[in-house]
Write a protein that holds these residues in place. Structure first.
Motif, PDB file in Angstrom:
ATOM      1  N   VAL A  39      44.810   0.497 -20.552  1.00  0.00           N
ATOM      2  CA  VAL A  39      43.728  -0.483 -20.435  1.00  0.00           C
ATOM      3  C   VAL A  39      43.653  -0.862 -18.953  1.00  0.00           C
ATOM      4  CG1 VAL A  39      42.812  -2.675 -21.286  1.00  0.00           C
ATOM      5  CG2 VAL A  39      44.357  -1.329 -22.727  1.00  0.00           C
ATOM      6  N   PRO A  40      42.904  -0.081 -18.167  1.00  0.00           N
ATOM      7  CA  PRO A  40      42.939  -0.308 -16.719  1.00  0.00           C
ATOM      8  C   PRO A  40      42.374  -1.648 -16.273  1.00  0.00           C
ATOM      9  CG  PRO A  40      41.412   1.472 -17.269  1.00  0.00           C
ATOM     10  CD  PRO A  40      42.086   1.055 -18.534  1.00  0.00           C
ATOM     11  N   ARG A  41      41.366  -2.150 -16.981  1.00  0.00           N
ATOM     12  CA  ARG A  41      40.785  -3.444 -16.626  1.00  0.00           C
ATOM     13  C   ARG A  41      40.538  -4.209 -17.920  1.00  0.00           C
ATOM     14  NH1 ARG A  41      36.119  -2.509 -12.468  1.00  0.00           N
ATOM     15  NH2 ARG A  41      36.146  -4.759 -12.586  1.00  0.00           N
ATOM     16  N   THR A  58      41.778  11.839 -14.670  1.00  0.00           N
ATOM     17  CA  THR A  58      40.334  11.815 -14.431  1.00  0.00           C
ATOM     18  C   THR A  58      39.687  10.663 -15.193  1.00  0.00           C
ATOM     19  OG1 THR A  58      40.330  14.212 -14.111  1.00  0.00           O
ATOM     20  CG2 THR A  58      38.205  13.174 -14.598  1.00  0.00           C
ATOM     21  N   LYS A  59      40.103  10.487 -16.430  1.00  0.00           N
ATOM     22  CA  LYS A  59      39.568   9.394 -17.250  1.00  0.00           C
ATOM     23  C   LYS A  59      39.955   8.043 -16.672  1.00  0.00           C
ATOM     24  CE  LYS A  59      39.374  10.283 -21.596  1.00  0.00           C
ATOM     25  NZ  LYS A  59      39.719  10.519 -23.012  1.00  0.00           N
ATOM     26  N   VAL A  89      48.849  -2.896 -18.357  1.00  0.00           N
ATOM     27  CA  VAL A  89      47.893  -1.799 -18.358  1.00  0.00           C
ATOM     28  C   VAL A  89      48.203  -0.799 -19.468  1.00  0.00           C
ATOM     29  CG1 VAL A  89      47.017   0.133 -16.979  1.00  0.00           C
ATOM     30  CG2 VAL A  89      47.385  -2.086 -15.908  1.00  0.00           C
ATOM     31  N   VAL A  90      49.488  -0.616 -19.798  1.00  0.00           N
ATOM     32  CA  VAL A  90      49.875   0.267 -20.905  1.00  0.00           C
ATOM     33  C   VAL A  90      50.248  -0.618 -22.087  1.00  0.00           C
ATOM     34  CG1 VAL A  90      51.502   2.018 -21.703  1.00  0.00           C
ATOM     35  CG2 VAL A  90      50.638   2.093 -19.356  1.00  0.00           C
ATOM     36  N   ALA A 121      42.742   2.132  -9.843  1.00  0.00           N
ATOM     37  CA  ALA A 121      43.912   2.022 -10.729  1.00  0.00           C
ATOM     38  C   ALA A 121      45.183   2.490 -10.023  1.00  0.00           C
ATOM     39  CB  ALA A 121      43.689   2.848 -11.990  1.00  0.00           C
ATOM     40  N   ASP A 122      46.278   1.846 -10.368  1.00  0.00           N
ATOM     41  CA  ASP A 122      47.595   2.203  -9.837  1.00  0.00           C
ATOM     42  C   ASP A 122      48.136   3.378 -10.662  1.00  0.00           C
ATOM     43  OD1 ASP A 122      50.197   2.403  -8.936  1.00  0.00           O
ATOM     44  OD2 ASP A 122      50.777   0.378  -9.572  1.00  0.00           O
TER      45      ASP A 122
END
Length: 127
Positions: A15-17, A47-48, A100-101, A56-57
Motif C-alpha cells: 500500500v504505497p500511499r 513497475t506496478k 506500506v506492507v 516509493a522506497d
C-alpha cells in the motif's frame, strides 16, 4: 486421495500511499497447524509500485518483504520470533499494521502439501 489438512493463508499487500487506498499483492503467508508449517513467498512488481507511487522506497519495501520471509524461516533471520512456534509467528505476521506492507484477511483451505500451496498461491494471486 492422500490426507489433507486445514491451512490458513493471507496475502501481503503493498500500500504505497495509504491515503489513496491503492494496493497490490506482493506475497503470500501460509500456515498449517497440523504440520507445524509456516512460510512466506514474495514477488515485488517494481513497475506496478512505481506506477502507484514514483517516489516509493523500493529498498524499504523489499526489506519489509524479506523480513516477513525471515520470520517464517526462523533462526537468526526471525529475530525475537525465532523462539516462537509456527502458529505464533503466523499470528504475529497477520496482525494489522499501518505500514506500506500489510497483511490481508486470513482465508482457509485444505491441502496435502502446505509447501506446495505457497508456490501455487503466489502464482495464482500475486504474479
Amino acid at each position: 486421495m492422500s490426507e489433507r489438512d486445514v491451512f490458513e493463508y493471507a496475502l501481503l499487500r503493498v500500500v504505497p500511499r495509504v491515503e489513496r487506498g491503492e494496493c497490490f499483492n506482493a506475497g503470500v503467508l501460509v500456515y498449517c497447524r497440523a504440520k507445524s508449517f509456516v512460510a512466506a513467498r514474495t514477488h515485488l512488481d517494481e513497475t506496478k509500485l512505481r506506477a502507484l507511487d514514483p517516489e516509493a522506497d523500493m529498498a524499504g519495501v523489499r526489506a519489509a518483504l524479506r523480513a516477513v520471509e525471515g520470520v517464517c524461516t526462523g533462526g537468526e533471520a526471525a529475530g525475537q520470533a525465532a523462539r516462537d512456534d509456527a502458529g505464533r509467528r503466523f499470528r504475529w505476521l497477520i496482525a494489522p499494521r499501518s505500514t506500506v506492507v500489510q497483511p490481508g484477511p486470513v482465508h482457509t483451505g485444505l491441502t496435502a502439501d502446505p509447501a506446495a500451496e505457497v508456490g501455487r498461491l503466489l502464482d495464482l494471486l500475486v504474479r
